[in-house]
Design a protein around this motif. Structure first.
Motif, PDB file in Angstrom:
ATOM      1  N   ALA B 134      46.440  45.234  31.013  1.00  0.00           N
ATOM      2  CA  ALA B 134      45.667  43.997  30.783  1.00  0.00           C
ATOM      3  C   ALA B 134      46.561  42.757  30.722  1.00  0.00           C
ATOM      4  O   ALA B 134      46.117  41.669  31.071  1.00  0.00           O
ATOM      5  CB  ALA B 134      44.855  44.121  29.493  1.00  0.00           C
ATOM      6  N   TYR B 141      47.867  40.176  39.119  1.00  0.00           N
ATOM      7  CA  TYR B 141      46.446  39.820  39.178  1.00  0.00           C
ATOM      8  C   TYR B 141      46.078  39.266  40.555  1.00  0.00           C
ATOM      9  O   TYR B 141      45.017  39.570  41.095  1.00  0.00           O
ATOM     10  CB  TYR B 141      46.096  38.802  38.088  1.00  0.00           C
ATOM     11  CG  TYR B 141      45.732  39.476  36.779  1.00  0.00           C
ATOM     12  CD1 TYR B 141      44.481  40.068  36.621  1.00  0.00           C
ATOM     13  CD2 TYR B 141      46.635  39.551  35.732  1.00  0.00           C
ATOM     14  CE1 TYR B 141      44.145  40.702  35.436  1.00  0.00           C
ATOM     15  CE2 TYR B 141      46.307  40.197  34.548  1.00  0.00           C
ATOM     16  CZ  TYR B 141      45.057  40.765  34.405  1.00  0.00           C
ATOM     17  OH  TYR B 141      44.723  41.402  33.243  1.00  0.00           O
ATOM     18  N   CYS B 144      45.596  41.899  43.028  1.00  0.00           N
ATOM     19  CA  CYS B 144      44.299  42.568  42.852  1.00  0.00           C
ATOM     20  C   CYS B 144      43.203  41.869  43.649  1.00  0.00           C
ATOM     21  O   CYS B 144      42.282  42.510  44.149  1.00  0.00           O
ATOM     22  CB  CYS B 144      43.896  42.572  41.375  1.00  0.00           C
ATOM     23  SG  CYS B 144      44.965  43.593  40.367  1.00  0.00           S
ATOM     24  N   GLU B 150      39.492  49.421  44.281  1.00  0.00           N
ATOM     25  CA  GLU B 150      38.806  49.114  43.019  1.00  0.00           C
ATOM     26  C   GLU B 150      39.856  48.922  41.934  1.00  0.00           C
ATOM     27  O   GLU B 150      40.730  49.769  41.750  1.00  0.00           O
ATOM     28  CB  GLU B 150      37.869  50.270  42.637  1.00  0.00           C
ATOM     29  CG  GLU B 150      36.625  50.291  43.501  1.00  0.00           C
ATOM     30  CD  GLU B 150      35.521  51.156  42.905  1.00  0.00           C
ATOM     31  OE1 GLU B 150      35.808  51.942  41.979  1.00  0.00           O
ATOM     32  OE2 GLU B 150      34.390  51.034  43.393  1.00  0.00           O
ATOM     33  N   VAL B 151      39.747  47.810  41.207  1.00  0.00           N
ATOM     34  CA  VAL B 151      40.751  47.489  40.201  1.00  0.00           C
ATOM     35  C   VAL B 151      40.165  47.647  38.809  1.00  0.00           C
ATOM     36  O   VAL B 151      39.091  47.120  38.510  1.00  0.00           O
ATOM     37  CB  VAL B 151      41.245  46.032  40.358  1.00  0.00           C
ATOM     38  CG1 VAL B 151      42.364  45.761  39.371  1.00  0.00           C
ATOM     39  CG2 VAL B 151      41.680  45.771  41.791  1.00  0.00           C
ATOM     40  N   VAL B 152      40.868  48.380  37.961  1.00  0.00           N
ATOM     41  CA  VAL B 152      40.434  48.525  36.573  1.00  0.00           C
ATOM     42  C   VAL B 152      41.608  48.192  35.663  1.00  0.00           C
ATOM     43  O   VAL B 152      42.753  48.574  35.938  1.00  0.00           O
ATOM     44  CB  VAL B 152      39.931  49.968  36.308  1.00  0.00           C
ATOM     45  CG1 VAL B 152      39.643  50.171  34.841  1.00  0.00           C
ATOM     46  CG2 VAL B 152      38.689  50.252  37.139  1.00  0.00           C
ATOM     47  N   ARG B 153      41.336  47.437  34.595  1.00  0.00           N
ATOM     48  CA  ARG B 153      42.379  47.107  33.612  1.00  0.00           C
ATOM     49  C   ARG B 153      42.366  48.114  32.480  1.00  0.00           C
ATOM     50  O   ARG B 153      41.302  48.560  32.074  1.00  0.00           O
ATOM     51  CB  ARG B 153      42.118  45.742  32.963  1.00  0.00           C
ATOM     52  CG  ARG B 153      42.112  44.557  33.846  1.00  0.00           C
ATOM     53  CD  ARG B 153      41.408  43.406  33.125  1.00  0.00           C
ATOM     54  NE  ARG B 153      42.278  42.606  32.265  1.00  0.00           N
ATOM     55  CZ  ARG B 153      41.959  42.212  31.051  1.00  0.00           C
ATOM     56  NH1 ARG B 153      40.822  42.577  30.498  1.00  0.00           N
ATOM     57  NH2 ARG B 153      42.783  41.455  30.352  1.00  0.00           N
ATOM     58  N   PHE B 154      43.541  48.431  31.956  1.00  0.00           N
ATOM     59  CA  PHE B 154      43.587  49.223  30.732  1.00  0.00           C
ATOM     60  C   PHE B 154      44.271  48.405  29.648  1.00  0.00           C
ATOM     61  O   PHE B 154      44.930  47.409  29.929  1.00  0.00           O
ATOM     62  CB  PHE B 154      44.291  50.575  30.947  1.00  0.00           C
ATOM     63  CG  PHE B 154      45.660  50.476  31.551  1.00  0.00           C
ATOM     64  CD1 PHE B 154      45.845  50.560  32.921  1.00  0.00           C
ATOM     65  CD2 PHE B 154      46.779  50.303  30.745  1.00  0.00           C
ATOM     66  CE1 PHE B 154      47.112  50.462  33.483  1.00  0.00           C
ATOM     67  CE2 PHE B 154      48.046  50.204  31.296  1.00  0.00           C
ATOM     68  CZ  PHE B 154      48.202  50.288  32.677  1.00  0.00           C
ATOM     69  N   ARG B 165      40.749  55.939  31.644  1.00  0.00           N
ATOM     70  CA  ARG B 165      40.301  55.390  32.923  1.00  0.00           C
ATOM     71  C   ARG B 165      40.622  56.317  34.096  1.00  0.00           C
ATOM     72  O   ARG B 165      39.831  56.422  35.033  1.00  0.00           O
ATOM     73  CB  ARG B 165      40.899  53.994  33.118  1.00  0.00           C
ATOM     74  CG  ARG B 165      40.094  52.966  32.336  1.00  0.00           C
ATOM     75  CD  ARG B 165      40.851  51.769  31.857  1.00  0.00           C
ATOM     76  NE  ARG B 165      39.982  50.909  31.049  1.00  0.00           N
ATOM     77  CZ  ARG B 165      39.660  51.145  29.771  1.00  0.00           C
ATOM     78  NH1 ARG B 165      40.143  52.221  29.150  1.00  0.00           N
ATOM     79  NH2 ARG B 165      38.844  50.347  29.109  1.00  0.00           N
ATOM     80  N   ARG B 168      38.076  59.155  33.899  1.00  0.00           N
ATOM     81  CA  ARG B 168      36.741  58.785  34.382  1.00  0.00           C
ATOM     82  C   ARG B 168      36.633  58.803  35.900  1.00  0.00           C
ATOM     83  O   ARG B 168      35.545  58.962  36.439  1.00  0.00           O
ATOM     84  CB  ARG B 168      36.382  57.378  33.887  1.00  0.00           C
ATOM     85  CG  ARG B 168      35.895  57.354  32.469  1.00  0.00           C
ATOM     86  CD  ARG B 168      35.612  55.925  32.055  1.00  0.00           C
ATOM     87  NE  ARG B 168      35.859  55.769  30.646  1.00  0.00           N
ATOM     88  CZ  ARG B 168      36.438  54.706  30.095  1.00  0.00           C
ATOM     89  NH1 ARG B 168      36.799  53.678  30.846  1.00  0.00           N
ATOM     90  NH2 ARG B 168      36.618  54.662  28.802  1.00  0.00           N
TER      91      ARG B 168
END
Ligand code: PLP
Lengths: 114, 409
Positions: B134, B141, B144, B150-154, B165, B168
């Motif tokens: 994050a 960023y 991205c 597909e971009v996911v933040r942790f 994540r 999932r």
């Protein structure tokens, strides 16, 4: 907000909303099913600090516009919601979400697809 | 509607900043005297905000190498390596960086920003999954935004947040690429890299580590957090910059992947911008030799970090979570941060001010970066000045604490 047609009202009683009031942990104990109301309630809980004046936060509230929340805080809230509901919402999907309703629907859709 | 109307909010905030006097975003260094001093507003000012961790910008051997290179090969390459070809020194520099890391391949970029932007956005595409911390740097960023993945933040520095994540994603097709940083640029904290790498291995994810602020500073031979945590072989891609410890400008990425070189004809930020000029390549090659030959610079840097961090902590300042070459001082809000910053400048000390949205969690910071070339006297003086201003502004209480309360290394 609960959908009378699907019996979500009933399912809701099977859920427990545990909100620890020590400012450290706010845990939503989440069973396999989450009702739309649960999701909306959780979103509103995250958004409450950003309420602008007296205007209530409702399904049609435009998150980035009607509230005092900035884009980074929105992304951080999404991260919390992801963990509460055990879904991941890609950033490009977040970018398309404007209202509380849309956010709730996205979460419910992703949960249904798991 | 005018072109600049969309920036109305920012313009207003910026006006607020400027009305307080000096503009932190338009500081002019009238003359730079050394890695630790410059003339600003007509007076000699101590520099504690330049990312010049080893103080190599004025290293005589690096300066000579650059001057020599200009005499021999001119001031610029006037084009990209794809269009104009490489100078042999570009290739030698790449070989030397690859050898430094014990990796097979290296690509050099014109900035670290372009290295992250190009490499990350190109490594993953449609159907792939990019997972980023994050608190990632803007260059990550921006990458991205340029990828179809597909971009996911942790959560920042939280391996369990990454794990949930990755879990999932289940058996969804597509590669997984995880982006981490050696030392985070705002608060100076390091990633728990070993734990992250374990999670990545478990889920078959590739790991890219940006060592922008940790090159030189961490690891027995200065290779960064990958080295200090013993996971160099498990990190598939390491990105870094020449603009901090190495005292110049430029970026790089190293990898063992046999097909790595295909990036030379796919990464647009490599293909469509001019390559580094001979002088920079020469000074960077020399700076890398200095990093290898003078480990005492690393020790000096960490001694200085301890002096500044522990000194400020003892006065009651709220700092980043651990010792690091970046020391972030928390202030309650944006205006106070800017006021504090200006008072420091008036007192002859330059640091960076970092305010939302450039900071994690909306915090306002005075961002100090420590240099191996700082003398203990310079840093003691800085602590004294900050303590005085901090008390005047009510940021810390008048009575000094007697014990160091945080920080260890
Ligand atoms: C973490 C991180 N990555 C990349 C960069 C970009 O480096 P450069 O200055 O070489 O563009 C920076 C510096 O601003 C950084 O802090």
């Amino acid at each position: 907000m609960p959908d009378p047609g699907t019996g979500e009202q009933l399912l809701r009683t099977a859920h427990q909303l545990i909100v620890e009031n020590d400012d450290i942990a706010n845990t939503l104990e989440l069973p396999r099913l989450a009702s739309r109301l649960d999701v909306i309630r959780e979103i509103c809980r995250h958004l409450a600090p950003y309420q602008a004046g007296e205007r209530p936060i409702v399904g049609a509230t435009v998150i980035a516009k009607d509230l005092t929340i900035d884009s980074l805080a929105i992304m951080d809230m999404v991260m919390e919601l992801e963990d509460s509901f055990d879904v991941s919402i890609p950033m490009n999907v977040v970018a398309e979400i404007h209202t509380v309703d849309q956010l709730a629907d996205t979460i419910l859709d992703l949960r249904a697809k798991r | 509607m005018g072109l600049f109307d969309r920036h109305a909010g920012l313009l207003e905030a910026y006006r607020d900043v400027r009305t307080t006097g000096a503009d932190p975003f338009q500081i002019r260094m009238e003359r730079v005297l050394s890695p630790t001093e410059a003339i600003i507003n007509g007076r000699k000012t101590l520099l504690v905000g330049t990312n010049n961790y080893f103080g190599l910008t004025f290293d005589p051997s690096c300066m000579e190498a650059a001057i020599e290179a200009i005499r021999a090969e001119g001031t610029g390459t006037t084009g990209s390596r794809i269009a104009n070809g490489s100078y042999s020194e570009h290739v030698l520099l790449e070989e030397e960086i690859a050898a430094f890391y014990g990796k097979k391949h290296c690509m050099v970029f014109t900035t670290g920003y372009q290295a992250n932007l190009g490499v990350i956005s190109t490594l993953v595409g449609q159907g792939d999954h990019l997972l980023i911390d994050a608190d990632s740097h803007a260059s990550i960023y921006d990458a991205c935004k340029m990828t179809q993945a597909e971009v996911v933040r942790f959560k920042h520095n939280d391996p369990s947040s990454l794990e949930s994540r990755l879990r999932r994603l289940g058996d969804k097709p597509g590669n997984r690429l995880v982006i981490l940083e050696g030392i985070y640029s705002m608060l100076g904290d390091s990633a728990p890299l070993k734990e992250f790498v374990e999670v990545c291995k478990k889920y078959g994810a590739y790991v890219l580590v940006d060592e922008a602020h940790s090159l030189g500073a961490l690891g027995e031979t200065g290779r960064g957090l990958c080295e200090s945590t013993g996971v160099l072989d498990d990190c598939h891609f390491i990105v870094g910059t020449f603009s901090k410890t190495l005292g110049a400008i430029g970026g790089y990425c190293v990898s063992n992947d046999p097909d790595f070189d295909i990036l030379r004809v796919t990464v647009r930020s490599y293909m469509f911008t001019a390559s580094l000029p001979p002088s920079i390549v020469a000074s960077v090659r020399q700076a890398l030799r200095v990093v290898k030959a003078r480990p005492e610079l690393r020790k000096q840097l960490w001694d200085n970090v301890a002096t500044l961090y522990d000194g400020l902590a003892a006065q009651g300042f709220k700092l980043g979570p651990e010792h690091g070459p970046v020391v972030g001082v928390h202030l309650p809000d944006r205006m106070l941060a800017i006021g504090f910053w200006r008072a420091m400048l008036d007192a002859g000390i330059y640091v960076n001010v970092a305010v939302p949205p450039a900071t994690p969690n909306g915090v306002s910071l005075l961002r100090c970066s420590v240099c191996a070339a700082h003398t203990p006297q310079q840093l003691e003086h800085m602590i004294e000045v900050m303590t005085g201003i901090g008390r005047q502004l009510g940021v810390i209480s008048g009575a000094p604490k007697l014990r160091v309360v945080a920080g260890s290394r």
